[in-house]
Design a protein around this motif. Structure first.
Motif, PDB file in Angstrom:
ATOM      1  N   UNK A 212       0.820  -1.207   0.000  1.00 16.75           N
ATOM      2  CA  UNK A 212       0.000   0.000   0.000  1.00 16.75           C
ATOM      3  C   UNK A 212       0.859   1.264   0.000  1.00 16.75           C
ATOM      4  N   UNK A 213       2.056   1.170   0.569  1.00 18.67           N
ATOM      5  CA  UNK A 213       2.988   2.307   0.512  1.00 18.67           C
ATOM      6  C   UNK A 213       3.374   2.597  -0.935  1.00 18.67           C
ATOM      7  N   UNK A 214       3.573   1.542  -1.706  1.00 25.06           N
ATOM      8  CA  UNK A 214       3.956   1.684  -3.104  1.00 25.06           C
ATOM      9  C   UNK A 214       2.923   2.489  -3.875  1.00 25.06           C
ATOM     10  N   UNK A 288       3.519   4.570   8.737  1.00 23.85           N
ATOM     11  CA  UNK A 288       3.755   5.923   9.241  1.00 23.85           C
ATOM     12  C   UNK A 288       4.877   6.617   8.468  1.00 23.85           C
ATOM     13  N   UNK A 289       5.891   5.839   8.099  1.00 24.22           N
ATOM     14  CA  UNK A 289       7.001   6.419   7.315  1.00 24.22           C
ATOM     15  C   UNK A 289       6.497   6.992   5.999  1.00 24.22           C
ATOM     16  N   UNK A 290       5.601   6.249   5.367  1.00 26.28           N
ATOM     17  CA  UNK A 290       5.034   6.714   4.100  1.00 26.28           C
ATOM     18  C   UNK A 290       4.256   8.010   4.298  1.00 26.28           C
ATOM     19  N   UNK A 335      11.022   0.357  -2.352  1.00 27.40           N
ATOM     20  CA  UNK A 335      11.500  -0.270  -1.112  1.00 27.40           C
ATOM     21  C   UNK A 335      10.392  -0.979  -0.335  1.00 27.40           C
ATOM     22  N   UNK A 336       9.196  -0.367  -0.165  1.00 29.25           N
ATOM     23  CA  UNK A 336       8.142  -1.088   0.578  1.00 29.25           C
ATOM     24  C   UNK A 336       7.744  -2.414  -0.067  1.00 29.25           C
ATOM     25  N   UNK A 398      16.182  -1.778  -9.361  1.00 25.40           N
ATOM     26  CA  UNK A 398      15.146  -2.320  -8.494  1.00 25.40           C
ATOM     27  C   UNK A 398      14.407  -3.484  -9.153  1.00 25.40           C
ATOM     28  N   UNK A 399      14.210  -3.407 -10.459  1.00 28.87           N
ATOM     29  CA  UNK A 399      13.559  -4.527 -11.158  1.00 28.87           C
ATOM     30  C   UNK A 399      14.405  -5.792 -11.049  1.00 28.87           C
ATOM     31  N   UNK A 400      15.726  -5.634 -11.137  1.00 25.46           N
ATOM     32  CA  UNK A 400      16.602  -6.791 -10.973  1.00 25.46           C
ATOM     33  C   UNK A 400      16.478  -7.378  -9.565  1.00 25.46           C
ATOM     34  N   UNK A 401      16.325  -6.514  -8.566  1.00 26.05           N
ATOM     35  CA  UNK A 401      16.120  -7.012  -7.202  1.00 26.05           C
ATOM     36  C   UNK A 401      14.814  -7.808  -7.102  1.00 26.05           C
ATOM     37  N   UNK A 402      13.774  -7.313  -7.745  1.00 30.69           N
ATOM     38  CA  UNK A 402      12.494  -8.031  -7.727  1.00 30.69           C
ATOM     39  C   UNK A 402      12.607  -9.387  -8.433  1.00 30.69           C
ATOM     40  N   UNK A 403      13.316  -9.387  -9.564  1.00 31.06           N
ATOM     41  CA  UNK A 403      13.514 -10.657 -10.273  1.00 31.06           C
ATOM     42  C   UNK A 403      14.261 -11.650  -9.394  1.00 31.06           C
TER      43      UNK A 403
END
Length: 418
Positions: A212-214, A288-290, A335-336, A398-403
């Motif tokens: 939900x932060x995203x 809360x950070x978001x 990051x979230x 970041x896409x590479x991290x998700x992969x």
């Protein structure tokens, strides 16, 4: 104390303006920069009480091919009232131009001293008032690169604000065509990349596994980006401020930029509505950070609006601030989702199809930049245009991290025992 408040506001506004204006120097750098006073912004136009005439070059952008020593004709239009002899010469940025230098000339009104002036090195045109007058300039390519051709008048009786041409000398026009294809392709792919997540949420009737932060940060980012693009494309007041500050730069916002930003905002709002109406797991809320990031961003824009209303900043800077917020939020929004995937030890609920499209769009965006730089021998512009370069690199990383998360968690799944 009555002076202290406005003074502090002026100093703060001036510092913000320098930070904003300094970051917007992109492919074309304007050589004449004059900071006029504390509460004002950077201007690039010469001002003189003696200006009685205007010089304009009808075309501000041309592209030539180096290997053919290609040339093009442009018109220099002079108008107004000329009362003294003026020596007109051409300037080049950089000083070593990528085009053949042009000869200057002298323009005079008729005052009975024609023999002396005719013996000068430059050509002399005589009449009681020789204006208006047109001159044809032949621009010939010399080597690959970019040059800004300008005009200088001595004495400064001509307004030369619009007397300039941005000349791009390239290796091969085919590379330009291919880069355009790449540009449209990654734009279309990025447009489509939003839809798989919408379909996945609708099909599951659940947003479990989706951050939900995203979506909250994306709504804020694309709201800022939409306002920036609409202002630069459709608000004459903002366009005029841009051209006043950067008379020799191009406003690169086009209709497709406006469409993409508004379309992305619409899809993110749809995703936000899905997060409200579909099933969520216990504790799945905006962090809360978001909310701190959202609140800080909104407050920064509000403060900038107050400073603009008090004429400490230009409204142009307010919209630049919005574009920088979009750029700054981009790495934060990923990051979230990385954390949600890590906590669930799964990427279920997060569309990998949309991620693959996002990665492809980022790769094509960078490929287009490198292709244009190679065709113009202008590698510095890749790093000067940090918004596009930075977004492309951040997206890919970041896409590479998700992969990695997707295949790592998939391979670690325990086999089904039958």
């Amino acid at each position: 104390m009555g002076v202290c408040g406005p003074s502090l506001a002026s100093i703060f506004g001036f510092a913000v303006t320098l930070a904003i204006a300094g970051s917007t120097e992109a492919l074309w750098k304007v050589p004449l920069i004059d900071v006029q006073h504390l509460g004002n912004t950077i201007r690039t136009t010469d001002s003189s009480d003696n200006i009685t005439a205007t010089a304009t070059i009808t075309t501000h952008d041309i592209t030539l091919v180096a290997k053919n020593h290609e040339n093009a004709s442009v018109i220099l239009y002079l108008s107004g009232d000329l009362k003294v002899c003026v020596n007109l010469t051409f300037t080049y940025d950089p000083n070593d131009p990528t085009i053949d230098p042009l000869d200057g000339f002298t323009l005079c009104p008729q005052d009975g001293d024609s023999e002396e002036r005719s013996s000068r090195e430059h050509a002399v045109a005589l009449s009681p008032n020789p204006l208006p007058k047109n001159f044809t300039l032949e621009i010939t390519s010399r080597r690959v690169g970019k040059t800004v051709l300008g005009l200088k008048a001595e004495p400064a009786v001509f307004d030369v604000t619009n007397a300039f041409i941005r000349v791009a000398v390239i290796h091969d026009p085919v590379l330009d065509l291919v880069s355009d294809v790449f540009g449209w392709t990654y734009s279309i792919i990025w447009d489509i990349s939003f839809l798989p997540q919408v379909w996945l949420n609708w099909n599951r009737k659940s947003v479990v596994g989706f951050s939900l932060d995203n979506v909250t940060l994306n709504i804020l980012a694309y709201l800022c980006y939409s306002l920036f693009n609409v202002a630069f494309f459709a608000v004459p007041f903002i366009q005029n401020q841009f051209h006043e500050r950067y008379p020799r730069q191009v406003n690169h916002v086009r209709p497709n930029d406006v469409f993409f930003a508004c379309y992305a905002l619409f899809i993110e709002i749809v995703l936000g509505i899905q997060c409200l109406i579909y099933h969520r797991e216990p504790g799945q809320v905006v962090s809360k950070t978001c909310w701190v990031i959202v609140t800080g961003s909104v407050l920064s824009v509000a403060i900038a609006c107050v400073l603009a209303a008090e004429h400490v900043l230009w409204w142009l800077d307010v919209f630049y601030l919005m574009s920088y917020l979009k750029l700054g939020i981009t790495p934060l929004k990923y990051i979230p989702q990385l954390y949600v995937n890590y906590r669930h030890k799964s990427t279920a609920g997060f569309s990998m199809v949309g991620l693959l499209m996002d990665f492809t769009g980022g790769a094509l965006s960078l490929a287009q930049m490198f292709m244009l730089s190679a065709n113009n021998d202008d590698w510095i512009s890749v790093f000067n245009n940090f918004s596009k370069f930075g977004l492309g690199v951040i997206t890919i990383l970041f896409d590479l991290m998700f992969f990695f998360q997707h295949y790592y968690f998939h391979l670690r799944k325990k086999p089904l025992v039958i």
